[in-house]
Design an enzyme around this catalytic site. Structure first.
Site, mmCIF file in Angstrom:
data_model
loop_
_atom_site.group_PDB
_atom_site.id
_atom_site.type_symbol
_atom_site.label_atom_id
_atom_site.label_comp_id
_atom_site.label_asym_id
_atom_site.label_seq_id
_atom_site.Cartn_x
_atom_site.Cartn_y
_atom_site.Cartn_z
ATOM 1 N N THR A 12 46.187 36.518 -80.181
ATOM 2 C CA THR A 12 45.397 37.654 -80.642
ATOM 3 C C THR A 12 45.838 38.942 -79.938
ATOM 4 O O THR A 12 46.185 38.923 -78.775
ATOM 5 C CB THR A 12 43.916 37.406 -80.328
ATOM 6 O OG1 THR A 12 43.527 36.187 -80.928
ATOM 7 C CG2 THR A 12 43.042 38.519 -80.864
ATOM 8 N N ARG A 47 39.082 28.281 -91.353
ATOM 9 C CA ARG A 47 38.558 28.533 -90.003
ATOM 10 C C ARG A 47 38.647 30.015 -89.641
ATOM 11 O O ARG A 47 39.639 30.687 -89.894
ATOM 12 C CB ARG A 47 39.346 27.701 -88.990
ATOM 13 C CG ARG A 47 38.934 27.896 -87.530
ATOM 14 C CD ARG A 47 39.842 28.860 -86.799
ATOM 15 N NE ARG A 47 39.552 28.925 -85.357
ATOM 16 C CZ ARG A 47 40.082 29.812 -84.525
ATOM 17 N NH1 ARG A 47 40.943 30.711 -84.986
ATOM 18 N NH2 ARG A 47 39.766 29.807 -83.247
ATOM 19 N N GLY A 65 38.017 32.638 -86.298
ATOM 20 C CA GLY A 65 37.837 32.658 -84.850
ATOM 21 C C GLY A 65 36.905 33.759 -84.393
ATOM 22 O O GLY A 65 36.110 34.290 -85.166
ATOM 23 N N ASP A 66 37.023 34.125 -83.138
ATOM 24 C CA ASP A 66 36.101 35.096 -82.542
ATOM 25 C C ASP A 66 36.484 36.543 -82.807
ATOM 26 O O ASP A 66 35.635 37.433 -82.740
ATOM 27 C CB ASP A 66 36.017 34.872 -81.030
ATOM 28 C CG ASP A 66 37.352 35.143 -80.343
ATOM 29 O OD1 ASP A 66 38.350 34.490 -80.722
ATOM 30 O OD2 ASP A 66 37.410 35.993 -79.441
ATOM 31 N N THR A 79 40.758 37.534 -76.095
ATOM 32 C CA THR A 79 41.812 36.664 -76.614
ATOM 33 C C THR A 79 41.669 35.300 -75.973
ATOM 34 O O THR A 79 41.483 35.191 -74.758
ATOM 35 C CB THR A 79 43.222 37.232 -76.343
ATOM 36 O OG1 THR A 79 44.199 36.255 -76.749
ATOM 37 C CG2 THR A 79 43.427 37.559 -74.871
ATOM 38 N N GLY A 80 41.715 34.262 -76.779
ATOM 39 C CA GLY A 80 41.557 32.918 -76.231
ATOM 40 C C GLY A 80 41.143 31.929 -77.293
ATOM 41 O O GLY A 80 41.275 32.195 -78.490
ATOM 42 N N GLY A 100 38.979 30.677 -79.643
ATOM 43 C CA GLY A 100 37.886 31.380 -80.298
ATOM 44 C C GLY A 100 36.556 30.679 -80.326
ATOM 45 O O GLY A 100 35.504 31.322 -80.186
#
Length: 375
Positions: free
Chosen positions: A241, A269, A271-272, A292-293, A295
Site C-alpha cells: 500500500t 476482498r 482491505g483497510d 500499510t499492513g 488490512g
C-alpha cells in the site's frame, strides 16, 4: 457635520477592515514554516539482504520524486489534499509500488484497486474500492469526497462516476506488469503446495513418508521465491500500500492511501486502505494517518482512528499514540505493518512492527529523509 461623521465612519470601517485582513494574513502565515509531507510505500519483509543496490536506488528515486511533487504543491500555497494527491500520483504511476500501475493480481487474474482521502478541517472523506479501470484511484476518491454526497463508491458504479467526472479511464491491461503476474502464479503454487501438504501430511501422513514430507516442507523458505528481486514483489509478507499525509500553510491536515490489495486475494476482498478510520484518517484537532499492513488486523483495530482517539481523549502526543497502537496493540493482536502520521504542529511519526517500511518525509525548510530498513 454630517459629512465629517460620514468621513470618520468610513475611516473607522477602513481601519477595522485592514486590521481584520492583517489578522487573517497573519493566521494564514502561522503554519508556513511548519508545512510537512510524509509518505510510505509499503511495509513487510524488507531487509538489506533482500534488496539489490539497483532496486534500492529505484525505490529511493521514486520516493524522492513523490516527496518533491507533494512539497512543491505545499510551497506554492496548495492545500494538503492537493499535495497528498500529487505525491500519491507518483507512486500510483510507478510499477514499483502496489498501487495503480504496480497493482497486484487477484486470484481471478484481475487488478482491483482501492483508495481513500480525508481532510482534517471538515472531516470530509471519499473512497473507492474494487475498481479496475481508473488510472489514479486517489483522484477518484477525492472526486467522491468533493463532488458527491457519498463517502465510498465501489466497483462499476465508482468507475462510472469517475468517467462522468472526467477522470482518466484506462483498459485493465494498463495495470499488467510481468513481475506482479509471476507473483500471482507463485502464490498459487505455494497455496497448492500447502493444500497438498494438508492432505498428505495431516490426513495420511502418520507413516514415515508422511512425516518426511512434513519435515521437508517445514525446511522450505516460507516465501517460496527464488530470488531477492522476487521477494520485493511478494505481497502478504510485503504489504505494498502507498500513502501520504500532509500539513499545509493554512494549518490543515489531510491523509490519503492507495493500494492494489493483496496478491491472490479472493471474493472481492477489500482491505483497510479505503476504510475511513482503519487505514486512513485525518482530523485537524489531532493528526492525519495513513496505514500499510495486513488490512484485516487494521480494520478490526481501527488503527488510524485509534491513534487520533488517544490524542483527543487522553492528551497523548502523536509519537506516543502511534507507537502505542502499532507497536503494542497491533502486535498483541497479531497484526503486521506500520503507519505514517503528522499533527498540526508538524510533528511526525512513522512506527512499524515489520522488518522494514518504505517511508520518507520533507519539512518546510526542505529537510528530507528517505528510510527503508529497521536499522
Amino acid at each position: 457635520m454630517k459629512a465629517s461623521l460620514k468621513l470618520l465612519l468610513m475611516k473607522t470601517l477602513s481601519l477595522a477592515l485592514l486590521i481584520t485582513l492583517s489578522c487573517i494574513s497573519a493566521f494564514a502565515q502561522d503554519f508556513s514554516d511548519k508545512i510537512t509531507l510524509v509518505i510510505h510505500g509499503g511495509a513487510g519483509t524488507i531487509t538489506r539482504a533482500n534488496m539489490s543496490p539497483e532496486r534500492e536506488k529505484a525505490y529511493r528515486e521514486a520516493m524522492n520524486n513523490a516527496l518533491e511533487k507533494g512539497y512543491d504543491v505545499l510551497k506554492k500555497g496548495g492545500t494538503s489534499v492537493q499535495a497528498v494527491e500529487a505525491a500519491i500520483h507518483v507512486m500510483e504511476d510507478s510499477p514499483l509500488f502496489n498501487a495503480g500501475k504496480g497493482a497486484v493480481f487477484t486470484n481471478e487474474g484481475k487488478n482491483e484497486l482501492d483508495a481513500a482521502i480525508m481532510e482534517g478541517k471538515t472531516l470530509k472523506a471519499g473512497a473507492v474500492a474494487g475498481v479496475t479501470t481508473i488510472k489514479n484511484p486517489i483522484s477518484a476518491a477525492i472526486a467522491v469526497m468533493d463532488q458527491s454526497v457519498h463517502v465510498m463508491m465501489a466497483g462499476k458504479g465508482a468507475e462510472q462516476f469517475a468517467k462522468e467526472k472526467g477522470l482518466e479511464i484506462v483498459d485493465p491491461s494498463y495495470f499488467y506488469t510481468e513481475a506482479r503476474y509471476k507473483a500471482l502464479q507463485r502464490a498459487k503454487e505455494e497455496e497448492k503446495t500447502e493444500l497438498d501438504h494438508d492432505a498428505k501430511g495431516e490426513k495420511g501422513g502418520k507413516g514415515e513418508k508422511g512425516g518426511k514430507e512434513e519435515r521437508e516442507i517445514k525446511k522450505r523458505p516460507k516465501t517460496g521465491f527464488r530470488s531477492a528481486e522476487d521477494l520485493i514483489f511478494m505481497e502478504g509478507r510485503k504489504f505494498g500500500t502507498v500513502g501520504c499525509v500532509a500539513l499545509d500553510k493554512y494549518g490543515n491536515l489531510a491523509a490519503g492511501t492507495s493500494t492494489g490489495g493483496m496478491t491472490n486475494k479472493k471474493y472481492g476482498r477489500i482491505g483497510d486502505a479505503p476504510i475511513i478510520g482503519a487505514g486512513t484518517y485525518a482530523n485537524n484537532a489531532t493528526c492525519a494517518v495513513s496505514a500499510t499492513g495486513h488490512g484485516e488486523y487494521f480494520i478490526r483495530s481501527v488503527v488510524a482512528h485509534d491513534i487520533s482517539a488517544l490524542m483527543e481523549y487522553k492528551g497523548i502526543n502523536l509519537v506516543d499514540a502511534a507507537n502505542e497502537v502499532v507497536m503494542n496493540k497491533l502486535v498483541e493482536r497479531g497484526g503486521e505493518g506500520g503507519v505514517i502520521a503528522v499533527d498540526r504542529n508538524g510533528n511526525i511519526a512513522m512506527p512499524f512492527n515489520s522488518e522494514g517500511m518504505y517511508r520518507g518525509y520533507i519539512k518546510g525548510d526542505g529537510k528530507r529523509e528517505i528510510l527503508i530498513y529497521k536499522d
